[in-house]
Motif scaffolding. Structure first.
Motif, PDB file in Angstrom:
ATOM      1  N   PRO A  60      46.421  45.902  40.670  1.00  0.00           N
ATOM      2  CA  PRO A  60      44.952  45.732  41.507  1.00  0.00           C
ATOM      3  C   PRO A  60      44.013  44.816  40.864  1.00  0.00           C
ATOM      4  N   GLU A  75      38.291  50.395  45.920  1.00  0.00           N
ATOM      5  CA  GLU A  75      39.375  49.829  46.586  1.00  0.00           C
ATOM      6  C   GLU A  75      39.708  48.493  46.170  1.00  0.00           C
ATOM      7  N   PRO A  76      41.092  47.924  45.846  1.00  0.00           N
ATOM      8  CA  PRO A  76      41.245  46.599  45.075  1.00  0.00           C
ATOM      9  C   PRO A  76      40.997  45.361  46.247  1.00  0.00           C
ATOM     10  N   LYS A  79      46.085  41.847  45.031  1.00  0.00           N
ATOM     11  CA  LYS A  79      47.106  42.541  44.259  1.00  0.00           C
ATOM     12  C   LYS A  79      48.104  41.298  43.803  1.00  0.00           C
ATOM     13  N   TRP A 101      43.072  50.662  34.680  1.00  0.00           N
ATOM     14  CA  TRP A 101      44.668  50.636  35.145  1.00  0.00           C
ATOM     15  C   TRP A 101      45.281  51.642  34.016  1.00  0.00           C
TER      16      TRP A 101
END
Length: 292
Positions: A60, A75-76, A79, A101
């Protein structure tokens, strides 16, 4: 006019007893320069190695665009495969960062490269988190939702860290119902005429290099800027001060959900109100300070 920042003290290494006495009990940050040289990660971990062991993992990515009402919590923004991301980092400056992560979940073999250090605090062993960034990418000034004690281990390249304790919050233009300051403040080079309260805040600064460990005390605000491409791993221990622990519980079980609900109900108006309110509240404190 510049920010009031003092250099974070640096120690070559520290015993558990010294760490507790000099830094944990008084809640002061420290950089420990040579604490992890016996870890396999110290000699193995660099961007190429991460590309090798995690190249086909989808990661992400986040940049420095302002928070929007229709984006979920953390929220990323994009990707990418890890191998492509490492290539992107090496190609030149990029705003894209990876944060939070989970190493154990994604690449279990990386767990063999480090041990959980004994600093006299119980570390949360299921939550070693990796953070990556390219030249000049940065985080917003923020503090962590759980106000944890953080041990931040840096690998490859250089990273600049600016910290403030919670006592300085009143001067930082904190966004209400949130964990960040105004996103349009550039803490690497702030406009003091636009953000005059910042000159009253007393903070700390350090530059991290490969193998350095930064201790970030409970609930400290932090702004991380990657001077060159690199990555870090954070280990954390829960807040021990009752005030911080109760604030963490409030953030996790109430504040986050309330903010999400208001975003759904009011949309961008809620975000705009919070941004304006950050200035109103901070200016009120400045006025009180001058009068006091």
């Amino acid at each position: 006019m510049k920010l009031h920042l003092e250099q974070i003290p640096r120690e070559e290494t520290l015993s558990k007893k010294e760490f507790i006495r000099k830094y944990f009990k008084p809640q002061k940050p420290v950089v420990i320069e040579r604490f992890i040289e016996d870890w396999p990660a110290y000699s193995k971990w660099n961007l190429e190695y991460m590309k090798e062991v995690a190249g086909d993992k989808t990661v992400p990515l986040y940049d420095d665009r302002p928070v929007k009402h229709d984006e979920g919590f953390n929220e990323p923004h994009a990707k990418m495969k890890m191998r492509d991301y490492v290539d992107l980092l090496k190609k030149g400056p990029t705003k894209y960062r990876i944060f939070l992560w989970n190493v154990l979940k994604e690449v279990p073999q990386l767990q063999k490269d480090f041990t959980y250090p004994d600093f006299g605090l119980r570390l949360m062993k299921g939550l070693p988190m990796l953070f990556f960034g390219g030249s000049n990418s940065h985080t917003f000034m923020h503090y962590d939702i759980d106000l944890a004690n953080i041990f931040h281990f840096h690998f490859e390249g250089k990273k600049q860290c600016i910290l403030y304790s919670q006592s300085e919050t009143k001067f930082l233009y904190k966004i209400p119902h949130s964990l960040i300051t105004r996103e349009d403040i550039d803490f690497a080079d702030p406009d003091m005429e636009k953000w005059p309260a910042l000159q009253h805040a007393k903070g700390h600064i350090a530059q991290l290099e490969h193998g350095n460990v930064l201790y970030i005390p409970e609930g400290y605000w932090h702004h991380m800027k990657y001077v060159t491409p690199g990555f870090s791993m954070s280990l954390r221990a829960i807040a021990r001060k009752p005030k911080n622990f109760s604030k963490a519980v409030y953030n996790i079980f109430f504040m986050r959900h309330f903010d999400n609900l208001m975003r759904r109900l009011k949309g961008q108006k809620w975000i705009d109100w919070k941004n304006e309110e950050a200035v109103v509240r901070t200016e009120k404190i400045l006025t009180e300070n001058r009068m006091g």
